[in-house]
Scaffold this active site. Structure first.
Site, PDB file in Angstrom:
ATOM      1  N   ASP A   1       0.806  -1.220   0.000  1.00 46.78           N
ATOM      2  CA  ASP A   1       0.000   0.000   0.000  1.00 46.78           C
ATOM      3  C   ASP A   1       0.843   1.275   0.000  1.00 46.78           C
ATOM      4  OD1 ASP A   1       0.925  -0.499   2.582  1.00 46.78           O
ATOM      5  OD2 ASP A   1      -1.046  -0.965   3.370  1.00 46.78           O
TER       6      ASP A   1
ATOM      7  N   ASN B   1      -7.527  -3.207  14.246  1.00 43.97           N
ATOM      8  CA  ASN B   1      -8.913  -3.497  13.849  1.00 43.97           C
ATOM      9  C   ASN B   1      -8.992  -4.667  12.866  1.00 43.97           C
ATOM     10  OD1 ASN B   1      -7.943  -2.419  11.488  1.00 43.97           O
ATOM     11  ND2 ASN B   1      -9.437  -0.767  11.314  1.00 43.97           N
TER      12      ASN B   1
ATOM     13  N   HIS C   1      -7.197  -4.993  10.017  1.00 41.50           N
ATOM     14  CA  HIS C   1      -6.910  -4.747   8.600  1.00 41.50           C
ATOM     15  C   HIS C   1      -5.596  -5.400   8.188  1.00 41.50           C
ATOM     16  CE1 HIS C   1      -4.754  -0.727   9.696  1.00 41.50           C
ATOM     17  NE2 HIS C   1      -3.842  -1.604   9.394  1.00 41.50           N
TER      18      HIS C   1
HETATM   19  C1  F6R Z   1       1.278  -1.397   6.039  1.00 34.16           C
HETATM   20  C2  F6R Z   1       0.241  -2.385   6.233  1.00 34.16           C
HETATM   21  C3  F6R Z   1      -0.605  -2.343   7.468  1.00 34.16           C
HETATM   22  C4  F6R Z   1       0.217  -2.629   8.723  1.00 34.16           C
HETATM   23  C5  F6R Z   1      -0.665  -2.554   9.969  1.00 34.16           C
HETATM   24  C6  F6R Z   1       0.130  -2.779  11.237  1.00 34.16           C
HETATM   25  O1  F6R Z   1       1.923  -1.597   4.818  1.00 34.16           O
HETATM   26  O2  F6R Z   1       0.064  -3.206   5.428  1.00 34.16           O
HETATM   27  O3  F6R Z   1      -1.630  -3.288   7.335  1.00 34.16           O
HETATM   28  O4  F6R Z   1       0.784  -3.908   8.627  1.00 34.16           O
HETATM   29  O5  F6R Z   1      -1.271  -1.303  10.034  1.00 34.16           O
HETATM   30  O6  F6R Z   1       1.017  -1.709  11.413  1.00 34.16           O
HETATM   31  P1  F6R Z   1       2.165  -1.778  12.505  1.00 34.16           P
HETATM   32  O7  F6R Z   1       3.118  -2.815  12.052  1.00 34.16           O
HETATM   33  O8  F6R Z   1       2.795  -0.409  12.493  1.00 34.16           O
HETATM   34  O9  F6R Z   1       1.523  -2.119  13.796  1.00 34.16           O
END
Ligand code: F6R
Length: 242
Positions: A67, A136, A138
């Site tokens: 992303d 959440n 995602h």
């Molecule tokens: C970013 C991505 C997001 C992160 C998620 C967790 O490229 O794909 O889905 O993996 O927001 O973020 P962190 O690792 O900062 O807790």
């Protein structure tokens, strides 16, 4: 879905770095799906260290990130391109032509998403996909409610994600409300998935992932339907909150 519990994020990073290294030894033109955020950093550091100790030709690999914020210039220090360049691409001396992120500067985001999707397909699909998970549930920026067959597209971030990601932005700089993300359909077609969840703040979402049936309320649960997915947990994320 296989589950591996290790003591620390660093241990996970080391094990997964070895896994990725071996996969590249077997298939030098491996197509690798990458993520940003705090979670992959120990893996990226361990992989760079491993490469210094045991050099390996990386000139045939191709990477695709999940992303990018939208709109966002790649030279902006808040961009995911900037992040990846700092923590992985530049230390590994990967060429610009080997690495791919959705172009956050594209005026035509629909066309950009289509081009991204086509490029992944023209490389034969992603062989080895790394995922983090949001509190959440995602993955990429596929927020709850995203369809399991969704394609690469522009999405609006939820307030929970904007709040969680604010820590990476300097005070006064707002987190963009849109992003371009690889869809859940694209992620589900990758050949091998490694999802890492570390730290206490991921314990609740991990508990949900381990106990709930796959549903669009919890986008990460799509990996339960995948034939070759591994979840890597440290003791904090694996700790069950009652
Ligand atoms: C970013 C991505 C997001 C992160 C998620 C967790 O490229 O794909 O889905 O993996 O927001 O973020 P962190 O690792 O900062 O807790």
């Amino acid at each position: 879905m296989k589950i591996i519990k290790l003591s620390t994020p660093e241990e996970i990073g080391m094990q997964l770095a070895k896994n990725l290294y071996q996969k590249i030894q077997v298939k030098p033109d491996l197509v690798i799906g990458l993520a940003t955020g705090s979670t992959p950093l120990p893996l990226y550091a361990a992989f760079i260290k491993l490469l210094k100790e045991k050099p390996l030709d990386l000139s045939h690999i191709t990477t695709f990130n999940l992303d990018e914020y939208y709109p966002m210039s790649s030279s902006n220090p808040n961009s995911y391109y900037f992040f990846m360049n700092k923590f992985l691409f530049s230390p590994l001396k990967l060429k610009r032509t080997q690495v791919n992120l959705p172009d956050g500067q594209s005026k035509n985001y629909r066309l950009e998403c289509l081009k991204y999707e086509n490029k992944i397909n023209s490389c034969g699909g992603i062989d080895w996909q790394l995922l983090g998970v949001g509190v959440n549930g995602h993955i990429g920026f596929n927020e709850p409610g995203s369809k399991f067959n969704s394609l690469t597209r522009r999405v609006m971030l939820t307030q929970s994600t904007i709040n969680a990601n604010r820590r990476f932005f300097k005070s006064g700089e707002g987190v963009p409300i849109y992003a371009l993300t690889m869809g859940l359909g694209v992620i589900s077609r990758t050949k091998e998935i490694h999802l890492i969840a570390t730290g206490e703040n991921k314990a609740t979402v991990v508990q949900r992932l381990l106990t709930e049936d796959p549903s669009t309320n919890l986008p990460a649960s799509i990996i339960k339907k995948h034939p070759n997915a591994t979840v890597w947990l440290d003791v904090q994320a694996a700790h069950t909150k009652v």
